[in-house]
Design a protein around this motif. Structure first.
Motif, PDB file in Angstrom:
ATOM      1  N   ALA A  41       0.842  -1.197   0.000  1.00 12.80           N
ATOM      2  CA  ALA A  41       0.000   0.000   0.000  1.00 12.80           C
ATOM      3  C   ALA A  41       0.877   1.246   0.000  1.00 12.80           C
ATOM      4  O   ALA A  41       2.011   1.230   0.510  1.00 12.80           O
ATOM      5  CB  ALA A  41      -0.934   0.013   1.208  1.00 12.80           C
ATOM      6  N   VAL A  42       0.339   2.316  -0.587  1.00 10.47           N
ATOM      7  CA  VAL A  42       0.979   3.633  -0.573  1.00 10.47           C
ATOM      8  C   VAL A  42      -0.069   4.638  -0.093  1.00 10.47           C
ATOM      9  O   VAL A  42      -1.203   4.657  -0.590  1.00 10.47           O
ATOM     10  CB  VAL A  42       1.502   4.027  -1.968  1.00 10.47           C
ATOM     11  N   PHE A  43       0.320   5.471   0.890  1.00 15.25           N
ATOM     12  CA  PHE A  43      -0.609   6.418   1.513  1.00 15.25           C
ATOM     13  C   PHE A  43      -0.251   7.853   1.141  1.00 15.25           C
ATOM     14  O   PHE A  43       0.924   8.182   0.918  1.00 15.25           O
ATOM     15  CB  PHE A  43      -0.578   6.294   3.044  1.00 15.25           C
ATOM     16  N   LEU A  44      -1.284   8.684   1.133  1.00 18.70           N
ATOM     17  CA  LEU A  44      -1.097  10.121   0.983  1.00 18.70           C
ATOM     18  C   LEU A  44      -2.132  10.820   1.854  1.00 18.70           C
ATOM     19  O   LEU A  44      -3.337  10.617   1.686  1.00 18.70           O
ATOM     20  CB  LEU A  44      -1.266  10.557  -0.473  1.00 18.70           C
ATOM     21  N   ASN A  45      -1.672  11.628   2.798  1.00 20.21           N
ATOM     22  CA  ASN A  45      -2.545  12.428   3.662  1.00 20.21           C
ATOM     23  C   ASN A  45      -2.130  13.895   3.552  1.00 20.21           C
ATOM     24  O   ASN A  45      -0.933  14.205   3.611  1.00 20.21           O
ATOM     25  CB  ASN A  45      -2.445  11.995   5.123  1.00 20.21           C
ATOM     26  N   TYR A  46      -3.112  14.780   3.398  1.00 21.78           N
ATOM     27  CA  TYR A  46      -2.787  16.207   3.377  1.00 21.78           C
ATOM     28  C   TYR A  46      -3.991  16.992   3.875  1.00 21.78           C
ATOM     29  O   TYR A  46      -5.123  16.487   3.943  1.00 21.78           O
ATOM     30  CB  TYR A  46      -2.360  16.681   1.987  1.00 21.78           C
ATOM     31  N   THR A  47      -3.725  18.270   4.211  1.00 22.10           N
ATOM     32  CA  THR A  47      -4.755  19.144   4.766  1.00 22.10           C
ATOM     33  C   THR A  47      -4.844  20.417   3.938  1.00 22.10           C
ATOM     34  O   THR A  47      -3.816  21.025   3.604  1.00 22.10           O
ATOM     35  CB  THR A  47      -4.428  19.493   6.228  1.00 22.10           C
ATOM     36  N   LEU A  48      -6.096  20.794   3.623  1.00 24.28           N
ATOM     37  CA  LEU A  48      -6.373  22.063   2.950  1.00 24.28           C
ATOM     38  C   LEU A  48      -7.009  23.002   3.981  1.00 24.28           C
ATOM     39  O   LEU A  48      -7.878  22.596   4.760  1.00 24.28           O
ATOM     40  CB  LEU A  48      -7.325  21.857   1.770  1.00 24.28           C
ATOM     41  N   THR A  49      -6.582  24.237   3.982  1.00 18.99           N
ATOM     42  CA  THR A  49      -7.097  25.174   4.989  1.00 18.99           C
ATOM     43  C   THR A  49      -7.461  26.506   4.335  1.00 18.99           C
ATOM     44  O   THR A  49      -6.888  26.900   3.302  1.00 18.99           O
ATOM     45  CB  THR A  49      -6.046  25.408   6.090  1.00 18.99           C
ATOM     46  N   GLY A  50      -8.455  27.166   4.932  1.00 18.88           N
ATOM     47  CA  GLY A  50      -8.916  28.472   4.449  1.00 18.88           C
ATOM     48  C   GLY A  50      -9.085  29.442   5.607  1.00 18.88           C
ATOM     49  O   GLY A  50      -8.936  29.075   6.784  1.00 18.88           O
ATOM     50  N   PRO A  51      -9.420  30.676   5.308  1.00 21.57           N
ATOM     51  CA  PRO A  51      -9.545  31.697   6.370  1.00 21.57           C
ATOM     52  C   PRO A  51     -10.861  31.556   7.137  1.00 21.57           C
ATOM     53  O   PRO A  51     -11.863  31.056   6.630  1.00 21.57           O
ATOM     54  CB  PRO A  51      -9.519  33.014   5.581  1.00 21.57           C
ATOM     55  N   GLY A  52     -10.809  32.010   8.398  1.00 21.54           N
ATOM     56  CA  GLY A  52     -12.022  32.147   9.181  1.00 21.54           C
ATOM     57  C   GLY A  52     -12.516  30.859   9.809  1.00 21.54           C
ATOM     58  O   GLY A  52     -11.980  29.762   9.600  1.00 21.54           O
ATOM     59  N   ILE A  53     -13.568  31.051  10.624  1.00 19.02           N
ATOM     60  CA  ILE A  53     -14.246  29.980  11.351  1.00 19.02           C
ATOM     61  C   ILE A  53     -15.741  30.062  10.998  1.00 19.02           C
ATOM     62  O   ILE A  53     -16.328  31.147  10.958  1.00 19.02           O
ATOM     63  CB  ILE A  53     -14.060  30.108  12.873  1.00 19.02           C
ATOM     64  N   GLN A  54     -16.344  28.931  10.778  1.00 19.63           N
ATOM     65  CA  GLN A  54     -17.773  28.889  10.477  1.00 19.63           C
ATOM     66  C   GLN A  54     -18.536  28.450  11.728  1.00 19.63           C
ATOM     67  O   GLN A  54     -18.095  27.572  12.460  1.00 19.63           O
ATOM     68  CB  GLN A  54     -18.058  27.931   9.319  1.00 19.63           C
ATOM     69  N   ARG A  55     -19.725  29.076  11.946  1.00 21.51           N
ATOM     70  CA  ARG A  55     -20.514  28.786  13.138  1.00 21.51           C
ATOM     71  C   ARG A  55     -21.917  28.334  12.733  1.00 21.51           C
ATOM     72  O   ARG A  55     -22.543  28.912  11.838  1.00 21.51           O
ATOM     73  CB  ARG A  55     -20.604  30.012  14.046  1.00 21.51           C
ATOM     74  N   LEU A  56     -22.363  27.307  13.428  1.00 20.41           N
ATOM     75  CA  LEU A  56     -23.715  26.786  13.225  1.00 20.41           C
ATOM     76  C   LEU A  56     -24.328  26.480  14.589  1.00 20.41           C
ATOM     77  O   LEU A  56     -23.619  26.028  15.503  1.00 20.41           O
ATOM     78  CB  LEU A  56     -23.713  25.526  12.370  1.00 20.41           C
ATOM     79  N   SER A  57     -25.618  26.702  14.732  1.00 22.15           N
ATOM     80  CA  SER A  57     -26.339  26.383  15.977  1.00 22.15           C
ATOM     81  C   SER A  57     -27.402  25.334  15.682  1.00 22.15           C
ATOM     82  O   SER A  57     -28.024  25.340  14.606  1.00 22.15           O
ATOM     83  CB  SER A  57     -26.999  27.635  16.564  1.00 22.15           C
ATOM     84  N   ARG A  58     -27.599  24.434  16.667  1.00 21.27           N
ATOM     85  CA  ARG A  58     -28.607  23.399  16.556  1.00 21.27           C
ATOM     86  C   ARG A  58     -29.314  23.242  17.900  1.00 21.27           C
ATOM     87  O   ARG A  58     -28.735  23.495  18.967  1.00 21.27           O
ATOM     88  CB  ARG A  58     -27.974  22.055  16.136  1.00 21.27           C
ATOM     89  N   GLU A  59     -30.567  22.784  17.839  1.00 24.47           N
ATOM     90  CA  GLU A  59     -31.350  22.568  19.048  1.00 24.47           C
ATOM     91  C   GLU A  59     -31.862  21.135  19.092  1.00 24.47           C
ATOM     92  O   GLU A  59     -32.100  20.522  18.038  1.00 24.47           O
ATOM     93  CB  GLU A  59     -32.540  23.537  19.097  1.00 24.47           C
ATOM     94  N   GLY A  60     -32.052  20.646  20.307  1.00 23.37           N
ATOM     95  CA  GLY A  60     -32.642  19.331  20.496  1.00 23.37           C
ATOM     96  C   GLY A  60     -31.912  18.222  19.751  1.00 23.37           C
ATOM     97  O   GLY A  60     -30.676  18.143  19.776  1.00 23.37           O
ATOM     98  N   PRO A  61     -32.664  17.337  19.031  1.00 22.59           N
ATOM     99  CA  PRO A  61     -32.018  16.220  18.314  1.00 22.59           C
ATOM    100  C   PRO A  61     -31.073  16.681  17.220  1.00 22.59           C
ATOM    101  O   PRO A  61     -30.161  15.936  16.814  1.00 22.59           O
ATOM    102  CB  PRO A  61     -33.210  15.464  17.712  1.00 22.59           C
ATOM    103  N   GLY A  62     -31.229  17.907  16.713  1.00 20.63           N
ATOM    104  CA  GLY A  62     -30.348  18.409  15.654  1.00 20.63           C
ATOM    105  C   GLY A  62     -28.910  18.540  16.094  1.00 20.63           C
ATOM    106  O   GLY A  62     -27.995  18.562  15.262  1.00 20.63           O
ATOM    107  N   ALA A  69      -5.702   9.467   0.699  1.00 18.48           N
ATOM    108  CA  ALA A  69      -5.714   8.593  -0.480  1.00 18.48           C
ATOM    109  C   ALA A  69      -4.885   7.355  -0.136  1.00 18.48           C
ATOM    110  O   ALA A  69      -3.752   7.479   0.344  1.00 18.48           O
ATOM    111  CB  ALA A  69      -5.158   9.300  -1.701  1.00 18.48           C
ATOM    112  N   ARG A  70      -5.461   6.195  -0.394  1.00 18.10           N
ATOM    113  CA  ARG A  70      -4.776   4.930  -0.086  1.00 18.10           C
ATOM    114  C   ARG A  70      -4.779   4.060  -1.344  1.00 18.10           C
ATOM    115  O   ARG A  70      -5.833   3.639  -1.822  1.00 18.10           O
ATOM    116  CB  ARG A  70      -5.474   4.206   1.070  1.00 18.10           C
ATOM    117  N   TRP A  71      -3.591   3.775  -1.863  1.00 18.07           N
ATOM    118  CA  TRP A  71      -3.425   2.868  -3.001  1.00 18.07           C
ATOM    119  C   TRP A  71      -3.056   1.492  -2.432  1.00 18.07           C
ATOM    120  O   TRP A  71      -1.963   1.312  -1.906  1.00 18.07           O
ATOM    121  CB  TRP A  71      -2.322   3.351  -3.934  1.00 18.07           C
TER     122      TRP A  71
END
Length: 315
Positions: free
Chosen positions: A193-214, A256-258
């Motif tokens: 097997a051959v592995f490839l791991n990488y991270t993509l990043t962008g500006p800012g933080i995103q916020r979401l609110s949920r109630e109850g089962p959500g 990605a895993r080959w």
């Protein structure tokens, strides 16, 4: 008294002739005895056979001897069959199965199966060699690619969407690494097997609110795609979660895993969040593990126009 008649004329001569006859008989007897003592039976038989061969047109060197029959015995009839009224054993007959019979069909099936097994073994060995060499070239390519991208941190022209409320965009290459695994194969070591791991990043933080089962539903979705987030929960007097606020990093983790399949002679490529959120898998034939495919793969990582998905079959 009559005077006896004179002797028969020639009586004296008869006595002399008798003595000569006795002498001749003795000489003849001696000659016969000498001939008998000097008689050569082998030479006489060879001469007799030679004379017979000359008359019949046969090989004079071939010796034939007549059968010696007991007194009163009769010669066997010419039409007598071997084994019937004869002391000679009959010739053994080998029974052959008829052509096109059951045994013949089974024999052909066995031969075909052996031939197929040999061809499969040769093809499997060739495919295994191509897979191992292809994965080694892939690892070298990914190693150079990751090193360059870790230095440049180039932008990646791709956007990701989740639940129609989360949008990941303006992403750049943050960091990545590649590695491989090996296994014993046929007395040597081959890459598994051959592995490839990488991270993509962008500006800012995103916020979401949920109630109850959500709250739990959103938490599961974020964990499913490996997204980086923090959750601030608000509980009631009974310590039950009434609502939650999620702070989600503008960041995507890609893998990605080959993986080599030496039994079936192919490579499985498993990806996560490669072009969009989620898991996808492709089948890669061994003969496609070359620089052309690797270049299309690299363009796909950066969001550039590429033919990679169309070159492979998705599982």
């Amino acid at each position: 008294m009559k005077t006896p008649p004179p002797p028969y004329p020639g009586a004296a001569g008869d006595a002399a002739g008798s003595r000569r006859a006795d002498s001749e008989l003795a000489a003849l007897e001696a000659s016969l005895l000498a001939d008998i003592e000097s008689f050569d039976l082998d030479r006489a038989l060879a001469a007799a056979n030679a004379g017979t061969a000359r008359r019949d047109g046969k090989d004079p060197t071939a010796q034939e001897f007549p059968d010696i029959l007991a007194e009163g015995a009769q010669l066997p009839a010419q039409s007598a069959k071997p084994g019937l009224g004869s002391n000679r054993p009959a010739e053994e007959k080998v029974i052959q199965p008829p052509s096109g019979g059951l045994l013949d069909a089974l024999r052909q099936q066995v031969a075909q199966r052996q031939d197929m097994a040999q061809r499969h073994g040769r093809n499997q060995g060739l495919a295994a060699e191509m897979i191992d060499q292809g994965l080694r070239q892939l690892f070298k390519y990914q190693l150079d690619l990751v090193q360059h991208l870790n230095e440049l941190h180039p932008p990646v022209s791709r956007e990701y969407h989740l639940l129609s409320q989360l949008e990941f965009k303006q992403l750049t290459w943050k960091n990545g690494f590649t590695d491989y695994r090996s296994q014993p194969l046929g007395g040597s070591t081959a890459l598994s097997a051959v592995f490839l791991n990488y991270t993509l990043t962008g500006p800012g933080i995103q916020r979401l609110s949920r109630e109850g089962p959500g709250v739990e539903t959103l938490r599961q979705n974020l964990n499913q795609y490996g997204l980086n987030f923090k959750c601030e929960e608000f509980r009631n007097e009974r310590y039950l979660v009434e609502r939650a606020s999620f702070h989600i990093a503008n960041e995507i983790r890609v893998t990605a895993r080959w993986e080599a399949d030496y039994v079936n002679g192919e490579v499985r490529l498993s990806t996560r969040n490669m072009t969009r959120l989620g898991d996808f898998e492709f089948l890669v034939p061994p003969d496609m593990l070359d620089i052309t495919l690797f270049e299309e793969f690299g363009r796909m990582l950066l969001g550039q126009p590429n033919r990679f998905p169309s070159m492979l079959r998705r599982r």
